[in-house]
Design a protein around this motif. Structure first.
Motif, PDB file in Angstrom:
ATOM      1  N   VAL A   1      21.103  -1.400 -13.415  1.00 16.70           N
ATOM      2  CA  VAL A   1      19.707  -1.113 -13.097  1.00 16.70           C
ATOM      3  C   VAL A   1      18.845  -1.541 -14.280  1.00 16.70           C
ATOM      4  O   VAL A   1      19.264  -1.429 -15.431  1.00 16.70           O
TER       5      VAL A   1
ATOM      6  N   ALA B   1       8.949  -5.201  -7.618  1.00 20.08           N
ATOM      7  CA  ALA B   1      10.349  -4.765  -7.651  1.00 20.08           C
ATOM      8  C   ALA B   1      11.231  -5.763  -6.901  1.00 20.08           C
ATOM      9  O   ALA B   1      12.319  -6.127  -7.377  1.00 20.08           O
ATOM     10  N   ILE B   2      10.768  -6.216  -5.764  1.00 20.73           N
ATOM     11  CA  ILE B   2      11.521  -7.196  -4.969  1.00 20.73           C
ATOM     12  C   ILE B   2      11.662  -8.510  -5.736  1.00 20.73           C
ATOM     13  O   ILE B   2      12.749  -9.097  -5.799  1.00 20.73           O
TER      14      ILE B   2
ATOM     15  N   LYS C   1      14.231  -8.216  -8.568  1.00 17.50           N
ATOM     16  CA  LYS C   1      15.591  -8.197  -7.995  1.00 17.50           C
ATOM     17  C   LYS C   1      16.024  -9.603  -7.584  1.00 17.50           C
ATOM     18  O   LYS C   1      17.129 -10.042  -7.894  1.00 17.50           O
ATOM     19  N   GLN C   2      15.142 -10.316  -6.897  1.00 16.95           N
ATOM     20  CA  GLN C   2      15.483 -11.648  -6.408  1.00 16.95           C
ATOM     21  C   GLN C   2      15.612 -12.668  -7.539  1.00 16.95           C
ATOM     22  O   GLN C   2      16.517 -13.499  -7.534  1.00 16.95           O
TER      23      GLN C   2
ATOM     24  N   ARG D   1      18.396 -10.814 -10.485  1.00 18.22           N
ATOM     25  CA  ARG D   1      19.635 -10.343  -9.873  1.00 18.22           C
ATOM     26  C   ARG D   1      20.290  -9.116 -10.508  1.00 18.22           C
ATOM     27  O   ARG D   1      21.521  -9.011 -10.521  1.00 18.22           O
TER      28      ARG D   1
ATOM     29  N   ASP E   1      21.555  -5.246 -10.232  1.00 20.33           N
ATOM     30  CA  ASP E   1      21.980  -4.527  -9.034  1.00 20.33           C
ATOM     31  C   ASP E   1      20.815  -3.748  -8.425  1.00 20.33           C
ATOM     32  O   ASP E   1      20.701  -3.650  -7.208  1.00 20.33           O
ATOM     33  N   ALA E   2      19.967  -3.177  -9.286  1.00 24.17           N
ATOM     34  CA  ALA E   2      18.812  -2.416  -8.802  1.00 24.17           C
ATOM     35  C   ALA E   2      17.677  -2.492  -9.815  1.00 24.17           C
ATOM     36  O   ALA E   2      17.899  -2.754 -10.999  1.00 24.17           O
ATOM     37  N   VAL E   3      16.476  -2.245  -9.316  1.00 22.97           N
ATOM     38  CA  VAL E   3      15.264  -2.226 -10.138  1.00 22.97           C
ATOM     39  C   VAL E   3      14.592  -0.875  -9.956  1.00 22.97           C
ATOM     40  O   VAL E   3      14.378  -0.435  -8.821  1.00 22.97           O
TER      41      VAL E   3
ATOM     42  N   TYR F   1      14.523  -0.236  -5.991  1.00 23.31           N
ATOM     43  CA  TYR F   1      14.909  -1.255  -5.006  1.00 23.31           C
ATOM     44  C   TYR F   1      16.269  -1.828  -5.381  1.00 23.31           C
ATOM     45  O   TYR F   1      16.479  -2.254  -6.518  1.00 23.31           O
ATOM     46  N   ASP F   2      17.183  -1.836  -4.411  1.00 26.27           N
ATOM     47  CA  ASP F   2      18.529  -2.349  -4.654  1.00 26.27           C
ATOM     48  C   ASP F   2      18.863  -3.585  -3.816  1.00 26.27           C
ATOM     49  O   ASP F   2      20.016  -3.984  -3.733  1.00 26.27           O
ATOM     50  N   GLY F   3      17.861  -4.173  -3.216  1.00 22.91           N
ATOM     51  CA  GLY F   3      18.097  -5.340  -2.370  1.00 22.91           C
ATOM     52  C   GLY F   3      18.205  -5.000  -0.900  1.00 22.91           C
ATOM     53  O   GLY F   3      18.122  -5.878  -0.044  1.00 22.91           O
TER      54      GLY F   3
END
Length: 138
Positions: free
Chosen positions: A48, A75-76, A79-80, A83, A85-87, A119-121
């Motif tokens: 994270v 957050a998205i 993550k994208q 990479r 695992d989570a934000v 956010y975890d994806g």
């Protein structure tokens, strides 16, 4: 890297990256090489990452609007792009209860909140709590 080896051999099971890169006053604490190392080496290894808005803006090299939608989008994007695992994106501006998503987790009841985004994806969760007025930021 040493962090990668520690994760691979099980020495470390959870790797949290809190990218402390900007002071509360907005002064930058890292040079370009350090910023690039955080982006390219540390964040992709993170279980994270926990940036605040200023740190997220620096990571993405963009301005972030002080809106719930701006938090969600940021957050998205983190993550994208990097990479982890989570934000867990830490918000800092006041938000009214009407602006929260219906499924927002409210720590206490009230009319005005600060919101963090997890956010975890797959799942995006708003964590809302009352804002505490203080001069102590650390």
């Amino acid at each position: 890297t040493r962090a990668q080896r520690a994760l691979d051999n099980g020495e470390v099971r959870v790797f949290v990256v809190d990218p402390v890169m900007v002071t509360a006053a907005g002064d930058r604490l890292v040079d370009t090489d350090a910023l690039n190392a955080i982006r390219k080496i540390l964040l992709p290894l993170a279980t994270v990452t926990t940036p605040n808005l200023r740190e997220a803006a620096l990571l993405l090299d963009t301005e972030i609007p002080n809106t719930i939608e701006g938090l969600r989008d940021t957050a998205i994007k983190i993550k994208q792009r990097f990479r982890p695992d989570a934000v867990l994106l830490k918000g800092s501006f006041p938000v009214s209860s009407e602006e929260l998503a219906p499924n927002a987790v409210r720590i206490e009841s009230g009319d005005t909140f600060v919101v963090d985004i997890l956010y975890d994806g797959h799942c995006l969760l708003e964590l809302a709590s009352p804002r505490l007025e203080t001069r102590n930021t650390h």
